[in-house]
Design a protein around this motif. Structure first.
Motif, PDB file in Angstrom:
ATOM      1  N   GLY A  51       0.823  -1.240   0.047  1.00  6.09           N
ATOM      2  CA  GLY A  51       0.056   0.042  -0.047  1.00  6.09           C
ATOM      3  C   GLY A  51       0.806   1.242  -0.052  1.00  6.09           C
ATOM      4  O   GLY A  51       0.285   2.181   0.107  1.00  6.09           O
ATOM      5  N   HIS A 118      -4.701  -1.254  -6.884  1.00  6.91           N
ATOM      6  CA  HIS A 118      -4.802  -1.170  -5.271  1.00  6.91           C
ATOM      7  C   HIS A 118      -6.254  -0.825  -5.056  1.00  6.91           C
ATOM      8  O   HIS A 118      -6.709   0.187  -5.724  1.00  6.91           O
ATOM      9  CB  HIS A 118      -3.950  -0.312  -4.443  1.00  6.91           C
ATOM     10  CG  HIS A 118      -2.529  -1.033  -4.603  1.00  6.91           C
ATOM     11  ND1 HIS A 118      -1.512  -0.394  -3.731  1.00  6.91           N
ATOM     12  CD2 HIS A 118      -1.970  -2.122  -4.737  1.00  6.91           C
ATOM     13  CE1 HIS A 118      -0.492  -0.988  -3.716  1.00  6.91           C
ATOM     14  NE2 HIS A 118      -0.533  -2.000  -4.355  1.00  6.91           N
ATOM     15  N   HIS A 120      -8.160   0.859  -1.749  1.00  2.00           N
ATOM     16  CA  HIS A 120      -7.792   1.309  -0.360  1.00  2.00           C
ATOM     17  C   HIS A 120      -9.437   1.601   0.057  1.00  2.00           C
ATOM     18  O   HIS A 120     -10.042   2.528  -0.372  1.00  2.00           O
ATOM     19  CB  HIS A 120      -7.086   2.683  -0.384  1.00  2.00           C
ATOM     20  CG  HIS A 120      -5.790   2.312  -0.917  1.00  2.00           C
ATOM     21  ND1 HIS A 120      -4.712   1.780   0.236  1.00  2.00           N
ATOM     22  CD2 HIS A 120      -4.927   2.323  -1.934  1.00  2.00           C
ATOM     23  CE1 HIS A 120      -3.530   1.497  -0.570  1.00  2.00           C
ATOM     24  NE2 HIS A 120      -3.583   1.814  -1.744  1.00  2.00           N
ATOM     25  N   HIS A 157      -2.372   7.781   3.279  1.00  2.00           N
ATOM     26  CA  HIS A 157      -3.706   7.508   3.530  1.00  2.00           C
ATOM     27  C   HIS A 157      -3.839   8.273   4.975  1.00  2.00           C
ATOM     28  O   HIS A 157      -3.486   7.773   5.873  1.00  2.00           O
ATOM     29  CB  HIS A 157      -4.056   5.995   3.578  1.00  2.00           C
ATOM     30  CG  HIS A 157      -3.845   5.576   2.155  1.00  2.00           C
ATOM     31  ND1 HIS A 157      -4.196   5.709   1.064  1.00  2.00           N
ATOM     32  CD2 HIS A 157      -2.600   4.551   1.997  1.00  2.00           C
ATOM     33  CE1 HIS A 157      -3.624   4.773   0.066  1.00  2.00           C
ATOM     34  NE2 HIS A 157      -2.826   4.150   0.748  1.00  2.00           N
ATOM     35  N   HIS A 190      -6.328   2.681  -7.301  1.00  2.00           N
ATOM     36  CA  HIS A 190      -5.352   3.274  -8.044  1.00  2.00           C
ATOM     37  C   HIS A 190      -4.763   2.364  -8.664  1.00  2.00           C
ATOM     38  O   HIS A 190      -4.333   1.170  -8.436  1.00  2.00           O
ATOM     39  CB  HIS A 190      -4.620   4.417  -7.231  1.00  2.00           C
ATOM     40  CG  HIS A 190      -3.708   3.743  -6.253  1.00  2.00           C
ATOM     41  ND1 HIS A 190      -2.561   3.089  -6.832  1.00  2.00           N
ATOM     42  CD2 HIS A 190      -4.036   3.534  -4.877  1.00  2.00           C
ATOM     43  CE1 HIS A 190      -1.865   2.308  -5.629  1.00  2.00           C
ATOM     44  NE2 HIS A 190      -2.619   2.469  -4.664  1.00  2.00           N
ATOM     45  N   HIS A 200      -1.282   7.559  -7.072  1.00  4.44           N
ATOM     46  CA  HIS A 200      -2.267   8.205  -5.977  1.00  4.44           C
ATOM     47  C   HIS A 200      -2.774   9.441  -6.214  1.00  4.44           C
ATOM     48  O   HIS A 200      -4.180   9.663  -5.956  1.00  4.44           O
ATOM     49  CB  HIS A 200      -1.622   8.037  -4.709  1.00  4.44           C
ATOM     50  CG  HIS A 200      -1.095   6.859  -4.031  1.00  4.44           C
ATOM     51  ND1 HIS A 200      -0.209   5.950  -4.467  1.00  4.44           N
ATOM     52  CD2 HIS A 200      -1.909   6.020  -2.871  1.00  4.44           C
ATOM     53  CE1 HIS A 200      -0.003   4.932  -3.717  1.00  4.44           C
ATOM     54  NE2 HIS A 200      -1.079   4.718  -3.102  1.00  4.44           N
TER      55      HIS A 200
HETATM   56 ZN    ZN Z   1      -2.038   1.685  -2.938  1.00  5.31          ZN
END
Ligand code: ZN
Length: 244
Positions: A51, A118, A120, A157, A190, A200
């Motif tokens: 991540g 990914h 999230h 994040h 993303h 991102h």
């Molecule tokens: Zn990520």
């Protein structure tokens, strides 16, 4: 390690501590790598962390976050660390939102630059049970790389989250599946193209709504030299057939 209590630094007195403050804000766990092992080792240790864009982070720790927001080197007692000339600072244009470009592009990018994705999933103290349900549902149905719970900001994040990575072949299924099963949560999808900062900030796809993603102090890849690509290593074996 993602759930450790952040160790907030005290008063910032020089740029080294300012860098630590940034590292602390972005990832308390990673800050310890930086502090203990030095930046070079931190990049290696962090290379497998999920991540995040490890190379980007390690490099960014040696940079000031943003010129306009960087306090001066010395803080004098009883005085503003910003100095007394801030009103005279020129109003400058922020950097382009298109990474690495100063003019309009001449041709589109190839979609095949995207090597994986990914997802999230963000939550808070009121929505964590929804996150837990969505996490279980997705893990039961999809061959993904599922990360652990992040109960505090981690990497770029800024709210609690969990993540799973997946290969391109799952995209046509996971996008509609997450649209119908988001339970109202905010979800960032993303791509991974070898430019974690841009992935991102500029190539994002959101479910329900967007929220801030703090990757602005990640360095851009050197010209012509993409970062080490985020690899997806599925660690989940599905046990439930997807509903159709
Ligand atoms: Zn990520």
């Amino acid at each position: 390690m993602s759930n450790q209590t952040p160790q907030r630094p005290g008063t910032l007195i020089d740029t080294d501590l300012s860098d630590q403050a940034w590292a602390d804000l972005l990832s308390p766990a990673r800050r310890q790598f930086v502090t203990r092992a030095g930046l070079g080792s931190a990049a290696l240790v962090a290379a497998g962390a999920a991540g995040l864009a490890p190379a980007a982070f390690a490099q960014s720790s040696g940079q000031t976050p943003a010129a306009a927001g960087t306090p001066p080197r010395k803080r004098e007692p009883g005085k503003s660390p910003w100095g007394y000339e801030t009103l005279k600072e020129p109003t400058t244009r922020p950097l382009s939102v298109r990474p690495g470009e100063k003019t309009l592009p001449t041709k589109p990018r190839a979609y095949t630059d995207i090597k994986s994705y990914h997802a999230h999933i963000y939550f808070d103290e009121d929505s964590y049970e929804k996150a837990a349900l969505l996490r279980r549902w997705s893990g039961e149905r999809f061959r993904v790389e599922l990360g652990n719970w992040n109960l505090e900001p981690r990497g770029p994040h800024v709210t609690p989250s969990f993540y799973f990575g997946f290969t391109n072949d799952l995209l046509p299924i996971l996008v509609p599946w997450l649209q119908l099963n988001s339970l109202g949560l905010t979800i960032l999808l993303h791509p991974n193209t070898g430019d974690g900062r841009a992935d991102h900030l500029y190539y994002a796809l959101w479910v329900n709504r967007s929220q801030p993603v703090n990757a602005y102090n990640w360095p851009k890849p050197a010209d012509g030299g993409p970062e080490q690509l985020e690899q997806i290593y599925p660690n989940i074996t599905p046990t439930v057939a997807i509903e159709t």
